[in-house]
Design a protein around this motif. Structure first.
Motif, mmCIF file in Angstrom:
data_model
loop_
_atom_site.group_PDB
_atom_site.id
_atom_site.type_symbol
_atom_site.label_atom_id
_atom_site.label_comp_id
_atom_site.label_asym_id
_atom_site.label_seq_id
_atom_site.Cartn_x
_atom_site.Cartn_y
_atom_site.Cartn_z
ATOM 1 N N MET A 86 -5.368 -9.575 -2.242
ATOM 2 C CA MET A 86 -4.940 -8.700 -1.182
ATOM 3 C C MET A 86 -4.225 -7.508 -1.812
ATOM 4 S SD MET A 86 -2.803 -9.742 2.254
ATOM 5 C CE MET A 86 -3.382 -11.395 2.084
ATOM 6 N N ARG A 87 -4.644 -6.313 -1.404
ATOM 7 C CA ARG A 87 -4.068 -5.093 -1.989
ATOM 8 C C ARG A 87 -3.584 -4.176 -0.883
ATOM 9 N NH1 ARG A 87 -6.666 -0.055 -3.929
ATOM 10 N NH2 ARG A 87 -5.190 0.902 -5.356
ATOM 11 N N LEU A 88 -2.402 -3.623 -1.053
ATOM 12 C CA LEU A 88 -1.853 -2.647 -0.114
ATOM 13 C C LEU A 88 -2.077 -1.249 -0.671
ATOM 14 C CD1 LEU A 88 1.512 -4.412 0.739
ATOM 15 C CD2 LEU A 88 -0.470 -4.192 2.223
ATOM 16 N N ILE A 89 -2.446 -0.328 0.219
ATOM 17 C CA ILE A 89 -2.648 1.053 -0.215
ATOM 18 C C ILE A 89 -1.793 1.977 0.641
ATOM 19 C CG2 ILE A 89 -4.940 0.667 -1.190
ATOM 20 C CD1 ILE A 89 -6.157 1.807 1.373
ATOM 21 N N LYS A 90 -1.338 3.042 0.028
ATOM 22 C CA LYS A 90 -0.481 4.016 0.703
ATOM 23 C C LYS A 90 -1.355 5.033 1.451
ATOM 24 C CE LYS A 90 3.519 4.050 -0.205
ATOM 25 N NZ LYS A 90 4.611 3.510 0.565
ATOM 26 N N LEU A 91 -0.707 5.839 2.277
ATOM 27 C CA LEU A 91 -1.408 6.794 3.133
ATOM 28 C C LEU A 91 -2.331 7.720 2.346
ATOM 29 C CD1 LEU A 91 -1.905 7.967 5.945
ATOM 30 C CD2 LEU A 91 0.106 9.410 5.597
ATOM 31 N N PRO A 121 -6.868 0.188 11.634
ATOM 32 C CA PRO A 121 -5.926 -0.869 11.229
ATOM 33 C C PRO A 121 -4.476 -0.394 11.260
ATOM 34 C CG PRO A 121 -7.764 -0.759 9.696
ATOM 35 C CD PRO A 121 -7.900 0.415 10.610
ATOM 36 N N LYS A 122 -3.602 -1.291 11.663
ATOM 37 C CA LYS A 122 -2.176 -0.975 11.714
ATOM 38 C C LYS A 122 -1.565 -1.047 10.331
ATOM 39 C CE LYS A 122 -1.430 -2.358 16.435
ATOM 40 N NZ LYS A 122 -0.662 -3.138 17.382
ATOM 41 N N GLN A 123 -0.533 -0.267 10.165
ATOM 42 C CA GLN A 123 0.190 -0.258 8.894
ATOM 43 C C GLN A 123 1.092 -1.479 8.769
ATOM 44 O OE1 GLN A 123 2.023 3.465 9.555
ATOM 45 N NE2 GLN A 123 3.701 2.657 10.751
ATOM 46 N N VAL A 124 1.473 -1.756 7.524
ATOM 47 C CA VAL A 124 2.402 -2.841 7.214
ATOM 48 C C VAL A 124 3.696 -2.195 6.747
ATOM 49 C CG1 VAL A 124 2.829 -4.798 5.672
ATOM 50 C CG2 VAL A 124 0.508 -4.340 6.486
ATOM 51 N N SER A 125 4.804 -2.561 7.352
ATOM 52 C CA SER A 125 6.096 -2.021 6.949
ATOM 53 C C SER A 125 6.552 -2.691 5.655
ATOM 54 C CB SER A 125 7.125 -2.248 8.052
ATOM 55 O OG SER A 125 8.382 -1.767 7.642
ATOM 56 N N LEU A 126 6.896 -1.875 4.669
ATOM 57 C CA LEU A 126 7.359 -2.390 3.381
ATOM 58 C C LEU A 126 8.863 -2.235 3.218
ATOM 59 C CD1 LEU A 126 4.571 -0.890 1.098
ATOM 60 C CD2 LEU A 126 4.653 -3.161 2.139
ATOM 61 N N GLY A 127 9.455 -1.497 4.105
ATOM 62 C CA GLY A 127 10.888 -1.246 4.034
ATOM 63 C C GLY A 127 11.254 -0.175 5.043
ATOM 64 N N ALA A 128 12.466 0.324 4.943
ATOM 65 C CA ALA A 128 12.981 1.281 5.914
ATOM 66 C C ALA A 128 12.093 2.521 6.062
ATOM 67 C CB ALA A 128 14.396 1.687 5.536
ATOM 68 N N LYS A 129 11.576 3.042 4.967
ATOM 69 C CA LYS A 129 10.789 4.283 5.022
ATOM 70 C C LYS A 129 9.483 4.177 4.236
ATOM 71 C CE LYS A 129 14.695 7.348 5.706
ATOM 72 N NZ LYS A 129 15.343 8.590 5.300
ATOM 73 N N SER A 130 8.936 2.986 4.171
ATOM 74 C CA SER A 130 7.726 2.794 3.376
ATOM 75 C C SER A 130 6.725 1.919 4.131
ATOM 76 C CB SER A 130 8.082 2.133 2.039
ATOM 77 O OG SER A 130 6.942 1.998 1.234
ATOM 78 N N ALA A 182 2.281 0.775 4.279
ATOM 79 C CA ALA A 182 1.004 0.734 3.575
ATOM 80 C C ALA A 182 -0.008 0.046 4.490
ATOM 81 C CB ALA A 182 1.142 -0.019 2.258
ATOM 82 N N TRP A 183 -1.257 0.056 4.072
ATOM 83 C CA TRP A 183 -2.332 -0.592 4.819
ATOM 84 C C TRP A 183 -3.011 -1.611 3.920
ATOM 85 C CZ3 TRP A 183 -0.527 4.146 5.655
ATOM 86 C CH2 TRP A 183 -0.435 4.611 6.957
ATOM 87 N N LEU A 184 -3.542 -2.659 4.539
ATOM 88 C CA LEU A 184 -4.346 -3.609 3.775
ATOM 89 C C LEU A 184 -5.672 -2.941 3.439
ATOM 90 C CD1 LEU A 184 -3.811 -6.965 5.674
ATOM 91 C CD2 LEU A 184 -3.241 -6.492 3.302
ATOM 92 N N GLU A 185 -5.978 -2.865 2.169
ATOM 93 C CA GLU A 185 -7.200 -2.189 1.745
ATOM 94 C C GLU A 185 -8.430 -2.839 2.376
ATOM 95 O OE1 GLU A 185 -9.036 -0.347 -2.305
ATOM 96 O OE2 GLU A 185 -8.225 -2.374 -2.452
ATOM 97 N N SER A 186 -8.435 -4.156 2.482
ATOM 98 C CA SER A 186 -9.588 -4.850 3.050
ATOM 99 C C SER A 186 -9.817 -4.458 4.506
ATOM 100 C CB SER A 186 -9.415 -6.370 2.936
ATOM 101 O OG SER A 186 -8.258 -6.790 3.632
ATOM 102 N N GLU A 187 -8.751 -4.235 5.270
ATOM 103 C CA GLU A 187 -8.904 -3.819 6.664
ATOM 104 C C GLU A 187 -9.440 -2.393 6.764
ATOM 105 O OE1 GLU A 187 -5.445 -6.631 8.687
ATOM 106 O OE2 GLU A 187 -5.139 -4.458 8.632
ATOM 107 N N VAL A 188 -8.986 -1.522 5.879
ATOM 108 C CA VAL A 188 -9.495 -0.151 5.855
ATOM 109 C C VAL A 188 -10.971 -0.163 5.453
ATOM 110 C CG1 VAL A 188 -9.284 2.130 4.781
ATOM 111 C CG2 VAL A 188 -7.222 0.844 5.403
#
Length: 59
Positions: free
Chosen positions: A1-6, A30-39, A41-47
């Motif tokens: 599983m890989r997260l990618i930024k905007l 696909p909805k984004q995944v919250s990584l923290g207060a201001k970060s 990412a999206w699951l690459e597989s969903e994109v």
């Protein structure tokens, strides 16, 4: 599983930033995944699945 930024989401989809967020609001991207207060990412597989769906749907 890989997260990618905007930036990578934009590169993979050729969509603009505002279009990505508009499609998310409409529930068509696909909805984004919250990584923290201001970060986020999206699951690459969903994109990738979203891209494949667009290709299959071109008829």
């Amino acid at each position: 599983m890989r997260l990618i930024k905007l930036k990578e989401v934009i590169e993979k989809t050729s969509l603009g930033r505002s279009t990505v967020y508009e499609f998310m609001t409409k529930g068509t991207f696909p909805k984004q995944v919250s990584l923290g207060a201001k970060s986020v990412a999206w699951l690459e597989s969903e994109v990738d699945d979203w891209i494949e769906e667009k290709v299959r749907g071109r008829g």
